[in-house]
Design a protein around this motif. Structure first.
Motif, mmCIF file in Angstrom:
data_model
loop_
_atom_site.group_PDB
_atom_site.id
_atom_site.type_symbol
_atom_site.label_atom_id
_atom_site.label_comp_id
_atom_site.label_asym_id
_atom_site.label_seq_id
_atom_site.Cartn_x
_atom_site.Cartn_y
_atom_site.Cartn_z
ATOM 1 N N UNK A 177 0.946 -1.298 0.173
ATOM 2 C CA UNK A 177 -0.045 -0.130 -0.024
ATOM 3 C C UNK A 177 0.680 1.225 -0.034
ATOM 4 N N UNK A 178 0.456 2.095 -1.026
ATOM 5 C CA UNK A 178 1.129 3.430 -0.839
ATOM 6 C C UNK A 178 2.507 3.595 -1.668
ATOM 7 N N UNK A 197 -6.974 -8.994 -0.948
ATOM 8 C CA UNK A 197 -6.976 -7.655 -1.003
ATOM 9 C C UNK A 197 -7.325 -7.025 -2.560
ATOM 10 N N UNK A 215 -5.657 -1.285 -6.020
ATOM 11 C CA UNK A 215 -6.208 0.090 -6.811
ATOM 12 C C UNK A 215 -4.631 1.102 -6.977
ATOM 13 N N UNK A 242 -4.534 -0.488 -1.031
ATOM 14 C CA UNK A 242 -5.092 -1.900 -1.037
ATOM 15 C C UNK A 242 -6.660 -1.603 -0.266
ATOM 16 N N UNK A 243 -7.503 -2.513 -0.614
ATOM 17 C CA UNK A 243 -8.658 -2.321 -0.014
ATOM 18 C C UNK A 243 -9.089 -3.872 0.317
ATOM 19 N N UNK A 244 -10.027 -3.945 1.418
ATOM 20 C CA UNK A 244 -10.672 -5.235 1.543
ATOM 21 C C UNK A 244 -12.217 -5.242 1.422
ATOM 22 N N UNK A 283 -10.261 4.802 -3.885
ATOM 23 C CA UNK A 283 -10.979 3.716 -3.050
ATOM 24 C C UNK A 283 -12.379 4.627 -2.973
ATOM 25 N N UNK A 309 -16.111 3.810 -4.312
ATOM 26 C CA UNK A 309 -17.101 3.676 -3.706
ATOM 27 C C UNK A 309 -18.339 4.721 -4.086
ATOM 28 N N UNK A 333 -15.895 0.486 5.264
ATOM 29 C CA UNK A 333 -15.923 -0.962 4.867
ATOM 30 C C UNK A 333 -16.041 -1.765 6.190
ATOM 31 N N UNK A 339 -16.156 -5.234 5.819
ATOM 32 C CA UNK A 339 -15.834 -6.947 5.346
ATOM 33 C C UNK A 339 -14.947 -7.102 6.588
ATOM 34 N N UNK A 377 -14.052 -10.908 9.399
ATOM 35 C CA UNK A 377 -14.122 -12.283 9.543
ATOM 36 C C UNK A 377 -13.757 -12.658 10.927
ATOM 37 N N UNK A 400 -9.781 -13.680 11.320
ATOM 38 C CA UNK A 400 -9.443 -13.267 10.079
ATOM 39 C C UNK A 400 -7.643 -13.446 10.111
ATOM 40 N N UNK A 401 -7.266 -13.821 9.078
ATOM 41 C CA UNK A 401 -5.600 -14.396 9.177
ATOM 42 C C UNK A 401 -5.292 -15.035 10.213
ATOM 43 N N UNK A 421 -16.317 -21.450 7.689
ATOM 44 C CA UNK A 421 -15.169 -21.002 7.196
ATOM 45 C C UNK A 421 -14.582 -20.341 8.694
ATOM 46 N N UNK A 464 -6.579 -3.262 9.010
ATOM 47 C CA UNK A 464 -7.370 -3.272 7.819
ATOM 48 C C UNK A 464 -8.051 -1.982 7.946
ATOM 49 N N UNK A 485 -6.261 1.526 8.407
ATOM 50 C CA UNK A 485 -5.392 2.406 8.015
ATOM 51 C C UNK A 485 -5.032 2.292 6.485
ATOM 52 N N UNK A 486 -5.203 1.170 6.001
ATOM 53 C CA UNK A 486 -4.853 1.131 4.311
ATOM 54 C C UNK A 486 -5.870 2.138 3.566
ATOM 55 N N UNK A 487 -7.037 2.607 4.158
ATOM 56 C CA UNK A 487 -7.711 3.303 3.485
ATOM 57 C C UNK A 487 -7.451 5.004 3.797
ATOM 58 N N UNK A 502 -3.046 -4.679 10.396
ATOM 59 C CA UNK A 502 -3.506 -5.712 9.343
ATOM 60 C C UNK A 502 -2.453 -6.221 8.634
ATOM 61 N N UNK A 503 -2.612 -7.265 8.007
ATOM 62 C CA UNK A 503 -1.442 -7.975 7.259
ATOM 63 C C UNK A 503 -0.568 -7.318 6.188
#
Lengths: 190, 283
Positions: free
Chosen positions: A64-65, A80, A83, A92-94, B42, B46, B82, B84, B86, B89-90, B167, B225, B227-229, B255-256
């Motif tokens: 990312x970035x 992921x 974009x 990256x987005x989920x 992003x 949307x 967002x 999404x 689980x 998750x991971x 899952x 998941x 901070x990625x945004x 996040x991963x």
């Protein structure tokens, strides 16, 4: 015409195809290559390392970035969406799967088309899903070059056929011919 | 010729940035949710998705629609948030949490955990399960926060689709869980309800990482998941918020695909598990 990036989408049979691509692309191939391959959400990044060992080019997972650089191949991380921002960095987005896929080819292609406009080459290869069709159409609309693998030569014809139904590609070629064309276009830059 | 502007066409691209800016500004001014420093590609995706479903003819109409139509604004807000997630998750992350973080938490008489951006709560319940199995849950408080109130309400209910349990059970087992996962919920036709005993020490609270400040001093922060945004500057600001909220020796889990490498705080943490993005604040 000069191009600043190549985006490639593939799913079924993709791993063997990638090995072929990387064995054919020469060390001095300078245009950045950005790839979405449909893979299991649980797969880790080790396979990228394995590909890297066999390739003439530097292959890495897209961060990312991260700023997109020449002479580098970027692969979307599992689970992921990848974009491309206007400033030619990755996001990256989920958010939800698109066409049952995350990463989705359409998501990469659409954002890449809008970032690179007519400086982008889009390539749809083998796959058993219609992901990539909307994306290659967007690339064409934004003035980029659309290349689709000849369905007769693809392990799974569904994805190339869907792409061809969405837009008239500039080229319909076998995998080896596609790589030859990319190399020829890349050489024109110098 | 007027281009069709309710869907993406290259014609709107030259004005896209100002359209997007006007839209996020309207959301901020009227409703207080700040997306102005979110990654543009992003946000654009949307917004264009909502545009295509909206019946609006032109993207330039969207700001006034946001200001005058709360129902529409609420939908857009859901699009921009967002949700999404689980359970477990991971799984590799949760395995590492058990192995590397639980022993540290065990040394505290009372444990405070902040789960920032908990969405519909699946990962907060995962945390509660691990703490219960490790015998720590009775002396723990989990503050699970999100800015999306609808997601928080769902988290609080703790009702999830039965279809997902297969899952989640696999995730749980891969994460090192040894119990029977189905003991943690009650099945009710197509839904499951999480056990009351898992909910008892979770405090669900509305908190916006962009506009709100520190609200507690905690031993462990999970923010995966989210901070990625964010644009880099907002990432830095949020990392500062986390740093200020952690006790010395406290743990930060990202996040991963998230890290600290490009923040000013990289030197102020030790990497406990590089691959699983687990960091320990230096003393």
């Amino acid at each position: 015409m000069q191009y600043d990036a190549v985006v490639i989408g593939l799913s079924a049979g993709g791993m063997n195809v990638m090995k072929i691509i990387f064995s054919l692309l020469p060390k001095d191939f300078s245009t950045p290559v950005i790839i979405v391959q449909h893979i299991s959400p649980r797969s880790d990044s080790q396979w990228i390392g394995l590909l890297n060992d066999k390739s003439n080019l530097a292959i890495k997972e897209a961060d990312e970035k991260e700023k997109i650089k020449n002479g580098t191949v970027y692969i979307a991380p599992a689970n992921y969406h990848l974009l491309i921002e206007k400033n030619k960095t990755f996001s990256l987005t989920i958010d939800e799967r698109v066409n049952f896929a995350r990463p989705s080819i359409d998501v990469l292609f659409e954002s890449a088309a809008e970032a690179y406009k007519n400086k982008l080459i889009g390539v749809v290869l083998t796959g058993s899903n219609h992901d990539g069709a909307k994306g290659i159409k967007r690339i064409k609309e934004c003035g980029g070059l659309a290349i689709v693998q000849d369905p007769k030569t693809a392990e799974s014809a569904y994805m190339p056929t869907s792409a061809m139904a969405a837009v008239k590609p500039d080229y319909i070629l076998s995998l080896e011919e596609i790589i030859d064309l990319l190399i020829k276009i890349d050489k024109q830059k110098e | 010729m007027k281009a069709k502007l309710n869907q993406y066409t290259p014609e709107i691209e030259p004005h896209m940035q100002s359209h997007l800016a006007a839209i996020v500004e309207a959301v901020y001014q009227k409703y207080g949710y700040d997306f102005r420093q979110y990654s543009e590609a992003h946000i654009k995706r949307r917004i264009m998705n909502r545009m295509a479903m909206s019946g609006l003819e032109d993207i330039s109409q969207m700001p006034s629609k946001i200001l005058n139509d709360e129902e529409f604004a609420f939908k857009l807000l859901q699009d921009l948030s967002i949700t999404v997630t689980e359970m477990f998750r991971d799984p590799g992350f949760y395995r590492s949490l058990r192995e590397n973080v639980i022993p540290i938490l065990r040394t505290y008489p009372f444990i405070k955990i902040w789960h920032a951006g908990c969405s519909t709560g699946e990962e907060a319940y995962s945390m509660a399960i691990i703490l219960q199995e490790e015998g720590l849950y009775d002396r723990t408080a989990i503050y699970a926060t999100d800015f999306n109130q609808r997601a928080l309400n769902r988290a609080k209910e703790g009702i999830f689709s039965n279809k997902l349990m297969k899952e989640y059970t696999a995730n749980y087992q891969l994460s090192g869980g040894k119990e029977s996962f189905s003991d943690y919920y009650t099945s009710n036709y197509d839904h499951v309800i999480m056990n009351q005993s898992l909910k008892k020490n979770i405090v669900w609270a509305n908190h916006n990482l962009v506009t709100d400040s520190v609200f507690a001093e905690v031993h462990l922060i999970l923010c995966r998941n989210v901070l990625i945004y964010f644009e880099r500057e907002l990432q830095n600001k949020t990392q500062k918020l986390f740093y200020d909220s952690l006790i010395n020796g406290g743990i930060l889990c990202l996040g991963a695909k998230e890290g600290l490498r490009f923040t000013d705080l990289y030197e102020k943490y030790i990497e406990l598990d590089k691959k699983q993005r687990i960091f320990k604040k230096k003393y």
